[in-house]
Design an enzyme around this catalytic site. Structure first.
Site, PDB file in Angstrom:
ATOM      1  CE  LYS A 136      -0.307  -1.916  -3.086  1.00  0.00           C
ATOM      2  NZ  LYS A 136      -0.602  -0.743  -2.227  1.00  0.00           N
TER       3      LYS A 136
ATOM      4  CG  HIS B 180       2.625  -0.144  -6.688  1.00  0.00           C
ATOM      5  ND1 HIS B 180       2.895   0.971  -5.933  1.00  0.00           N
ATOM      6  CD2 HIS B 180       3.495  -0.121  -7.747  1.00  0.00           C
ATOM      7  CE1 HIS B 180       3.903   1.634  -6.498  1.00  0.00           C
ATOM      8  NE2 HIS B 180       4.281   0.992  -7.591  1.00  0.00           N
TER       9      HIS B 180
ATOM     10  NE  ARG C 117      -4.995   1.579  -5.058  1.00  0.00           N
ATOM     11  CZ  ARG C 117      -3.972   2.433  -5.127  1.00  0.00           C
ATOM     12  NH1 ARG C 117      -4.174   3.678  -5.529  1.00  0.00           N
ATOM     13  NH2 ARG C 117      -2.759   2.045  -4.794  1.00  0.00           N
TER      14      ARG C 117
ATOM     15  NE  ARG D 263      -1.085   7.157  -9.222  1.00  0.00           N
ATOM     16  CZ  ARG D 263      -0.676   6.576  -8.083  1.00  0.00           C
ATOM     17  NH1 ARG D 263       0.361   5.764  -8.073  1.00  0.00           N
ATOM     18  NH2 ARG D 263      -1.299   6.828  -6.956  1.00  0.00           N
TER      19      ARG D 263
ATOM     20  CE1 TYR E  84       4.538   1.239  -2.075  1.00  0.00           C
ATOM     21  CE2 TYR E  84       4.734  -1.019  -1.292  1.00  0.00           C
ATOM     22  CZ  TYR E  84       4.070  -0.065  -2.042  1.00  0.00           C
ATOM     23  OH  TYR E  84       2.949  -0.401  -2.757  1.00  0.00           O
TER      24      TYR E  84
ATOM     25  CG  ASN F 180      -4.060   0.496  -1.691  1.00  0.00           C
ATOM     26  OD1 ASN F 180      -3.236  -0.405  -1.829  1.00  0.00           O
ATOM     27  ND2 ASN F 180      -3.738   1.772  -1.726  1.00  0.00           N
TER      28      ASN F 180
ATOM     29  CG  PHE G  80       1.499   4.794   5.756  1.00  0.00           C
ATOM     30  CD1 PHE G  80       2.173   4.225   4.684  1.00  0.00           C
ATOM     31  CD2 PHE G  80       1.169   6.142   5.685  1.00  0.00           C
ATOM     32  CE1 PHE G  80       2.522   4.961   3.557  1.00  0.00           C
ATOM     33  CE2 PHE G  80       1.519   6.904   4.559  1.00  0.00           C
ATOM     34  CZ  PHE G  80       2.196   6.301   3.500  1.00  0.00           C
TER      35      PHE G  80
ATOM     36  CD  GLU H 133       7.421   2.026  -8.714  1.00  0.00           C
ATOM     37  OE1 GLU H 133       7.318   2.882  -7.829  1.00  0.00           O
ATOM     38  OE2 GLU H 133       6.419   1.548  -9.319  1.00  0.00           O
TER      39      GLU H 133
ATOM     40  CB  THR I 138      -4.117   6.252  -2.206  1.00  0.00           C
ATOM     41  OG1 THR I 138      -3.257   6.808  -3.210  1.00  0.00           O
ATOM     42  CG2 THR I 138      -3.306   5.408  -1.250  1.00  0.00           C
TER      43      THR I 138
END
Ligand code: DAT
Ligand code: MG
Length: 150
Positions: A17, A123, A110, A93, A57, A120, A65, A134, A99
């Site tokens: 990100k 993704h 993270r 993950r 998203y 964070n 948010f 995706e 998250t």
């Protein structure tokens, strides 16, 4: 007789990100991905438009948010990547961590790099079906590295 379960390779989508790029942590995060035995099948830096980030998203569009998320994801360039490994969706993950970085396990990306739940660092797709969608959102299959490269 020994029966070996055939393990199948899986792909997942990773996004490094804007905060990851701003912190100059792209190299360190990619190094962790490779150290965890993922093969990087495709990789590109891209500055998302609000339209792209909002569409990516869309599942969160009713969340409080959402606007903050779209603004954050468009504040600078991101690095998108297709990662391949056995059980890649879950494995990525796990490597990312929870998250909310304050709840993420020590040693996760993270926990080690992210400042907050809204910034964070990375993704990861959350299911095999979403991973397929995706990956297709960002890459054409013809861009992928050949199956037999080492
Ligand atoms: P993940 O990115 O772990 O799959 P998610 O799909 O629930 O998490 O949410 C997508 C992103 O939205 C997340 O990475 C950061 C942001 N987000 C989620 N929950 C949030 C919250 N409570 N406050 C601010 N941003 C949030
Ligand atoms: Mg998610």
């Amino acid at each position: 007789m020994v029966i070996r379960r055939m393990k199948t390779l899986q792909q997942t989508l990773a996004i490094l990100k804007p905060d990851c790029v701003q912190k100059r942590a792209v190299g360190q995060v990619l190094a962790r991905i490779e150290a965890a035995d993922f093969r990087i099948k495709a990789l590109r830096m891209i500055w998302l438009t609000r339209r792209m980030a909002g569409s990516f998203y869309a599942i969160h569009k009713d969340k409080p948010f959402y606007d903050e998320l779209v603004s954050f994801m468009t504040e600078g360039p991101v690095v998108v990547a297709v990662l391949e490994k056995e059980d890649a969706v879950q494995a990525w993950r796990t490597l990312m961590g929870a998250t909310d970085p304050s709840k993420a396990k020590p040693g996760t990306i993270r926990r080690d790099f992210a400042d907050s739940v809204s910034r964070n660092i990375v993704h990861g797709s959350d299911s095999e079906e979403n991973a397929r969608q995706e990956v297709d959102f960002f890459f054409s299959r013809c861009e992928w590295a050949a199956e037999d490269y080492e």
